[in-house]
Design a protein around this motif. Structure first.
Motif, PDB file in Angstrom:
ATOM      1  N   ASP A   1      52.012   5.271  51.280  1.00 45.79           N
ATOM      2  CA  ASP A   1      52.663   3.975  51.475  1.00 45.79           C
ATOM      3  C   ASP A   1      52.660   3.126  50.208  1.00 45.79           C
ATOM      4  O   ASP A   1      52.769   1.907  50.269  1.00 45.79           O
TER       5      ASP A   1
ATOM      6  N   GLU B   1      59.660   4.028  46.333  1.00 48.10           N
ATOM      7  CA  GLU B   1      58.437   4.617  46.875  1.00 48.10           C
ATOM      8  C   GLU B   1      57.791   5.508  45.824  1.00 48.10           C
ATOM      9  O   GLU B   1      58.469   6.269  45.135  1.00 48.10           O
TER      10      GLU B   1
ATOM     11  N   ARG C   1      55.960   8.081  46.274  1.00 44.90           N
ATOM     12  CA  ARG C   1      56.076   9.509  46.589  1.00 44.90           C
ATOM     13  C   ARG C   1      57.317  10.116  45.954  1.00 44.90           C
ATOM     14  O   ARG C   1      57.355  11.296  45.651  1.00 44.90           O
ATOM     15  N   LYS C   2      58.354   9.308  45.719  1.00 46.43           N
ATOM     16  CA  LYS C   2      59.549   9.795  45.035  1.00 46.43           C
ATOM     17  C   LYS C   2      59.348   9.837  43.525  1.00 46.43           C
ATOM     18  O   LYS C   2      59.993  10.607  42.829  1.00 46.43           O
TER      19      LYS C   2
ATOM     20  N   HIS D   1      50.554  -1.228  47.752  1.00 46.81           N
ATOM     21  CA  HIS D   1      50.901  -0.694  49.064  1.00 46.81           C
ATOM     22  C   HIS D   1      52.104  -1.478  49.572  1.00 46.81           C
ATOM     23  O   HIS D   1      52.345  -2.613  49.146  1.00 46.81           O
ATOM     24  N   VAL D   2      52.840  -0.906  50.490  1.00 45.82           N
ATOM     25  CA  VAL D   2      54.030  -1.555  51.035  1.00 45.82           C
ATOM     26  C   VAL D   2      53.697  -2.950  51.566  1.00 45.82           C
ATOM     27  O   VAL D   2      54.408  -3.914  51.299  1.00 45.82           O
TER      28      VAL D   2
ATOM     29  N   ARG E   1      62.592  -2.029  44.626  1.00 46.19           N
ATOM     30  CA  ARG E   1      61.397  -1.242  44.907  1.00 46.19           C
ATOM     31  C   ARG E   1      61.757   0.225  45.051  1.00 46.19           C
ATOM     32  O   ARG E   1      62.881   0.568  45.395  1.00 46.19           O
TER      33      ARG E   1
ATOM     34  N   VAL F   1      54.257   1.674  46.678  1.00 46.15           N
ATOM     35  CA  VAL F   1      55.581   1.377  46.123  1.00 46.15           C
ATOM     36  C   VAL F   1      55.421   0.735  44.751  1.00 46.15           C
ATOM     37  O   VAL F   1      54.403   0.117  44.453  1.00 46.15           O
TER      38      VAL F   1
END
Length: 118
Positions: free
Chosen positions: A2, A34, A36-37, A21-22, A32, A4
């Protein structure tokens, strides 16, 4: 999962980069992505490449984020390195089964030295 990276973009200038965190992303952030990307090689390069074309009000915050994410960018060409990075990210030691303690290898008995050829 989670995390960003958020920032503010106005009139071709980017500022206020934050890795959070988000739930803790700054309310004034206009952009923004993520995290993970960003650990995918193409996502990381696209993010960094897009920032190169912008004016940055405070480049140090972005520099810190880029350096923080760099070790986690997945490299498909080196499985051993990926295992080491994954283990390190969880505080583990590569090659040691999770949940067990690492033990030092036992020293091998010293071989007798034989002096030869005088």
């Amino acid at each position: 999962m989670d995390a960003v990276v958020s920032w503010t973009s106005r009139d071709g200038t980017e500022s206020a980069f934050a890795l959070t965190h988000v739930a803790h992303a700054p309310g004034g952030a206009t952009e923004r992505v993520e995290v993970r990307k960003l650990v995918w090689p193409n996502g990381y390069l696209a993010f960094v490449g897009a920032r190169l074309g912008m004016r940055l009000a405070d480049p140090e915050a972005l520099r810190a984020i880029v350096w923080a994410l760099a070790p986690f960018v997945m490299r498909h060409d080196n499985a051993a390195e990926m295992d080491g990075i994954r283990a390190a990210s969880f505080g583990a030691i590569p090659g040691v089964k999770p949940g067990t303690e690492a033990t030092a290898p036992k020293p091998k008995p010293a071989k007798e030295e034989v002096e030869a050829g005088k």
